[in-house]
Design an enzyme around this catalytic site. Structure first.
Site, PDB file in Angstrom:
ATOM      1  N   TYR A 147      50.692  43.038  44.563  1.00 51.00           N
ATOM      2  CA  TYR A 147      50.587  43.442  43.156  1.00 51.00           C
ATOM      3  C   TYR A 147      51.804  42.998  42.333  1.00 51.00           C
ATOM      4  O   TYR A 147      51.759  43.006  41.103  1.00 51.00           O
ATOM      5  CB  TYR A 147      50.432  44.977  43.020  1.00 51.00           C
ATOM      6  CG  TYR A 147      49.201  45.566  43.661  1.00 51.00           C
ATOM      7  CD1 TYR A 147      48.107  44.772  44.008  1.00 51.00           C
ATOM      8  CD2 TYR A 147      49.109  46.933  43.909  1.00 51.00           C
ATOM      9  CE1 TYR A 147      46.979  45.328  44.596  1.00 51.00           C
ATOM     10  CE2 TYR A 147      47.985  47.494  44.491  1.00 51.00           C
ATOM     11  CZ  TYR A 147      46.933  46.688  44.838  1.00 51.00           C
ATOM     12  OH  TYR A 147      45.819  47.243  45.420  1.00 51.00           O
ATOM     13  N   ASP A 192      49.191  54.036  45.027  1.00 48.19           N
ATOM     14  CA  ASP A 192      48.656  52.985  45.883  1.00 48.19           C
ATOM     15  C   ASP A 192      49.174  51.636  45.389  1.00 48.19           C
ATOM     16  O   ASP A 192      48.820  51.179  44.312  1.00 48.19           O
ATOM     17  CB  ASP A 192      47.126  53.029  45.816  1.00 48.19           C
ATOM     18  CG  ASP A 192      46.502  52.005  46.740  1.00 48.19           C
ATOM     19  OD1 ASP A 192      46.267  52.350  47.916  1.00 48.19           O
ATOM     20  OD2 ASP A 192      46.281  50.854  46.313  1.00 48.19           O
ATOM     21  N   GLY A 206      44.798  59.668  43.625  1.00 48.92           N
ATOM     22  CA  GLY A 206      46.086  59.049  43.330  1.00 48.92           C
ATOM     23  C   GLY A 206      45.954  57.996  42.256  1.00 48.92           C
ATOM     24  O   GLY A 206      44.888  57.823  41.656  1.00 48.92           O
ATOM     25  N   HIS A 252      45.960  44.222  53.760  1.00 47.69           N
ATOM     26  CA  HIS A 252      45.281  43.890  52.510  1.00 47.69           C
ATOM     27  C   HIS A 252      44.208  42.836  52.793  1.00 47.69           C
ATOM     28  O   HIS A 252      44.521  41.708  53.123  1.00 47.69           O
ATOM     29  CB  HIS A 252      46.327  43.316  51.546  1.00 47.69           C
ATOM     30  CG  HIS A 252      46.037  43.581  50.109  1.00 47.69           C
ATOM     31  ND1 HIS A 252      47.014  43.683  49.172  1.00 47.69           N
ATOM     32  CD2 HIS A 252      44.872  43.755  49.451  1.00 47.69           C
ATOM     33  CE1 HIS A 252      46.473  43.910  47.981  1.00 47.69           C
ATOM     34  NE2 HIS A 252      45.179  43.952  48.127  1.00 47.69           N
ATOM     35  N   LYS A 307      50.762  47.597  51.168  1.00 47.85           N
ATOM     36  CA  LYS A 307      49.858  46.759  51.962  1.00 47.85           C
ATOM     37  C   LYS A 307      50.521  45.440  52.309  1.00 47.85           C
ATOM     38  O   LYS A 307      51.199  44.848  51.470  1.00 47.85           O
ATOM     39  CB  LYS A 307      48.567  46.465  51.188  1.00 47.85           C
ATOM     40  CG  LYS A 307      47.863  47.721  50.732  1.00 47.85           C
ATOM     41  CD  LYS A 307      46.598  47.410  49.945  1.00 47.85           C
ATOM     42  CE  LYS A 307      46.169  48.632  49.164  1.00 47.85           C
ATOM     43  NZ  LYS A 307      46.868  48.789  47.876  1.00 47.85           N
TER      44      LYS A 307
END
Ligand code: A2P
Length: 285
Positions: A57, A52, A22, A119, A86
């Site tokens: 992020y 992902d 991925g 995470h 996450k």
């Protein structure tokens, strides 16, 4: 619509499938606005079906926007795409987990996400680490059984995690390897002055023989041993290169050579946290 990568999936212990390859979507520390939307749209057009992401992020809204755009133009259906998110490690009480998940769902604007990971689960005992969607609406259950679907760790030929992989295979857990190329974007989490994986002469030799890049060799190595890989690239050429790993095979001899390159080198070290009582990387994995 199907994808060139569809057959390459691994079975999770809840009966769902996770594509073995991925796209990582962790951008730089400060994502450039619009960059993720473009990259994910292009990736879907190329055949990527597994993304992902993470709250941390800071670009889940853009990943979601791209997925929704490609559903709207009928390139894919929602069920063709696997989206992992996450929960950040400071949101682990049940109410906070719920809030974090709601934020992710609001950002991506999808009815559900496919996998929800902790995470960097610093200091979590396995029995506290059981978060999984109970239904398609993405509700979270916290269960006290020892249940894990995937275990995501740094994994590449210099840190090959052979022992953990054996454990996971024995216990029906899918190993997902992050930084499969040996972490090239040197963010604040990465310790400098380590040998560069992609410059390894043995890997280069194998790549030259197969007319493949070192990046393709190390990604192939992982999928061939059943490790899920999610290399991040927002560059079209490298995205294309990274997915072209299903048209060749490494011989047993080559797999053995690559296994022999292990140096227990961890690139993502979070050094600034190493005095923390729950620093995760004093562990072997
Ligand atoms: P780029 O997006 O410019 O391609 P991670 O370890 O988090 O998966 O990050 C991978 C890093 O390696 C990114 O900085 C990405 O940069 C770069 N990269 C991805 N694919 C390749 C490749 N095939 N060859 C060289 N560098 C790559």
């Amino acid at each position: 619509m199907g994808s060139a990568l569809d057959p390459h999936r691994v079975l999770l212990n809840d009966g769902n499938y996770l594509p073995i390859f991925g796209l990582g979507t962790s951008s730089t520390d400060k994502p450039v606005k619009g960059e993720t939307v473009e990259a994910v749209k292009i990736a879907i057009e190329m055949g990527y079906r597994h993304f992902d992401g993470a709250l941390m992020y800071g670009n889940e809204d853009e990943v979601g926007e791209a997925i929704r755009a490609k559903i709207a133009d009928r390139t894919v259906k929602r069920e063709d795409v696997f989206y992992t998110s996450k929960v950040w490690m400071t949101y682990l009480s049940p109410t906070l987990v719920q809030k974090a998940l709601e934020k992710t769902l609001k950002d991506v604007q999808l009815d559900y996400i496919d996998l929800y990971l902790v995470h960097w689960p610093m200091g979590l005992k396995p029995s506290e680490n059981e978060l999984f969607p109970s239904d398609a609406s993405g509700k979270i259950l916290m269960d006290d059984v020892d249940f894990r679907e995937t275990w995501k760790v740094e994994c590449h030929p210099y840190f090959n995690q052979n022992k953990l992989l054996k454990y996971c295979q024995h216990n029906n857990i899918v190993l997902v390897g992050y930084s499969p190329l040996g972490k090239l974007n040197y963010s604040k989490f990465v310790s400098p002055e380590k040998p560069i994986l992609l410059n390894d002469p043995e890997l280069k030799k194998i790549g030259d023989k197969l007319h493949k890049s070192v990046a393709q060799v190390v990604l192939r190595y992982q999928v061939q041993r059943g490790v899920v890989v999610i290399p991040k690239s927002f560059n079209q050429g490298r995205m294309k290169q990274n997915m072209a790993i299903f048209d060749f095979e490494l011989t047993n001899e080559e797999m053995k050579t690559i296994n022999g390159l292990n140096k227990s080198i961890r690139y993502v070290t979070l050094e600034q946290l190493q005095d923390h009582p729950k620093y995760p990387f004093h562990d072997e994995y």
